[in-house]
Design an enzyme around this catalytic site. Structure first.
Site, mmCIF file in Angstrom:
data_model
loop_
_atom_site.group_PDB
_atom_site.id
_atom_site.type_symbol
_atom_site.label_atom_id
_atom_site.label_comp_id
_atom_site.label_asym_id
_atom_site.label_seq_id
_atom_site.Cartn_x
_atom_site.Cartn_y
_atom_site.Cartn_z
ATOM 1 N N ASP A 46 4.165 1.593 2.053
ATOM 2 C CA ASP A 46 4.397 0.793 0.843
ATOM 3 C C ASP A 46 5.866 0.351 0.785
ATOM 4 O OD1 ASP A 46 5.529 3.220 0.179
ATOM 5 O OD2 ASP A 46 4.544 3.392 -1.773
ATOM 6 N N SER A 47 6.654 0.748 1.791
ATOM 7 C CA SER A 47 7.985 0.159 1.971
ATOM 8 C C SER A 47 7.840 -1.349 2.157
ATOM 9 C CB SER A 47 8.697 0.775 3.178
ATOM 10 O OG SER A 47 7.855 0.786 4.313
ATOM 11 N N ASP A 85 -0.703 3.359 3.412
ATOM 12 C CA ASP A 85 -0.113 4.045 2.265
ATOM 13 C C ASP A 85 -0.894 3.698 1.010
ATOM 14 O OD1 ASP A 85 1.973 5.830 2.257
ATOM 15 O OD2 ASP A 85 3.546 4.306 2.360
ATOM 16 N N LYS A 115 -2.218 7.572 3.532
ATOM 17 C CA LYS A 115 -1.111 8.489 3.247
ATOM 18 C C LYS A 115 -0.835 8.456 1.755
ATOM 19 C CE LYS A 115 3.455 7.561 4.251
ATOM 20 N NZ LYS A 115 4.046 7.658 2.900
ATOM 21 N N GLU A 117 1.821 10.394 -1.465
ATOM 22 C CA GLU A 117 3.006 11.209 -1.725
ATOM 23 C C GLU A 117 2.677 12.361 -2.674
ATOM 24 O OE1 GLU A 117 6.189 8.684 -3.114
ATOM 25 O OE2 GLU A 117 6.065 7.390 -1.351
ATOM 26 N N GLU A 184 10.370 13.658 4.414
ATOM 27 C CA GLU A 184 11.408 12.622 4.295
ATOM 28 C C GLU A 184 12.678 13.197 3.673
ATOM 29 O OE1 GLU A 184 10.219 8.813 2.765
ATOM 30 O OE2 GLU A 184 12.302 8.137 2.568
HETATM 31 O O1 KIV Z 1 6.466 3.469 3.085
HETATM 32 C C1 KIV Z 1 7.000 3.907 4.116
HETATM 33 O O2 KIV Z 1 7.509 3.167 4.953
HETATM 34 C C2 KIV Z 1 6.990 5.351 4.319
HETATM 35 C C3 KIV Z 1 7.685 5.900 5.522
HETATM 36 C C4 KIV Z 1 9.103 5.617 5.550
HETATM 37 C C5 KIV Z 1 7.378 7.319 5.737
HETATM 38 O O3 KIV Z 1 6.431 6.044 3.549
#
Ligand code: KIV
Length: 279
Positions: A46-47, A85, A115, A117, A184
């Site tokens: 989600d970056s 994510d 994924k 959090e 992280e």
């Molecule tokens: O969203 C993302 O890019 C991440 C990674 C940096 C682990 O969660």
């Protein structure tokens, strides 16, 4: 045929002591580049929100955006395990919603895993998603979706109390059935301790060399973004300036009528041209 990386492959890699390489990708060309290079896991992180969509943080990213980009990444990945994510507020409200949204992420993109959090507080949610048949990668330490609560993007677990909690979080995720855990921005000693205690692989980002694998953001690896550069980022390329220079050359050639030249131009019979002009 290329053998796809699966969650079993990751398990075997940990057992054999083979490090896992993971990077983010957000579209078809970036997925192709990472996959072609031999990446084991491609994360549609989600970056995306900050790196590609220009948002201030990851909180505004929607499931629709993740699915849209996830589909393109899946189309560009032949070998890598693609992980999507789950964005903010798609799994925190209720376990039912979490399962439904994880289901949408895998069903609509074709990626096998998600994924999310959170640690012990998310273990039951992870368990529900895993029981629905979807592999889950956990993510603890600096969790960017909680930036408001954490007060910024700071290293986590330097003090004993938080370090102990992070160990509990990692074990809770493993017990809930997570296939891997991203660590992280935690001190390397703590990451090493967690990695030694877990049977599932740890993937570090700013967590030192003792993790079972490493993850970095695509644009950071290639030096495509110049705005933010955390301590843990290593650039393996510096493509922002050469790409800007290429764009400048194009603009200059367009303005000077140097592009397109004959080489990049279609032509037709001059006799037809003459008749067209006479019409
Ligand atoms: O969203 C993302 O890019 C991440 C990674 C940096 C682990 O969660």
């Amino acid at each position: 045929m290329t053998k796809k990386v699966t969650t079993l492959t990751l398990q075997e890699m940990k057992k054999a002591g083979n490090k896992i390489a993971m990077a983010t990708a957000y579209d078809y060309p970036s997925a192709r580049i990472a996959d072609e290079a031999g990446m084991d896991i491609i994360l549609v992180g989600d970056s995306l929100g900050m790196v590609v969509l220009g948002y201030e943080n990851t909180l505004r990213v929607t499931l629709e955006e993740m699915i849209h980009h996830g589909k393109a990444v899946v189309r560009g990945s032949k070998r890598a395990l693609v992980v999507i994510d789950l964005p903010f507020m798609t799994y925190q409200v209720s376990r039912e919603e979490a399962v439904r949204n994880a289901g949408r992420a895998v069903q609509e993109t074709g990626a096998p895993a998600v994924k999310l959090e959170g640690g012990a507080d998310m273990a039951k949610t992870v368990g529900r998603i895993v029981r629905a048949g979807i592999p889950v990668v956990g993510h603890i330490g600096l969790t960017p979706q909680s930036v408001g609560q954490l007060g910024g993007y700071y290293v986590q677990g330097k003090d004993e109390k938080i370090a102990k909690q992070l160990i509990k979080d990692a074990l809770a995720l493993q017990d809930a059935g997570a296939c891997s855990v991203v660590l992280e921005a935690v001190p390397w000693q703590l990451a090493q301790l967690i990695t030694e205690q877990l049977l599932i692989p740890t993937i570090g980002i700013g967590a030192g060399v003792h993790c079972d694998g490493q993850v970095l953001v695509f644009h950071d690896i290639l030096g495509l973004q110049t705005e933010i550069r955390p301590k843990f980022v290593k650039q393996y390329g510096a493509f922002f300036n050469p790409m800007t220079d290429a764009m400048r050359s194009y603009i200059n050639e367009v303005r000077g009528a140097a592009f397109p030249s004959a080489e990049h131009t279609y032509t037709m019979d001059e006799e037809i041209v003459r008749r067209l002009r006479e019409d």
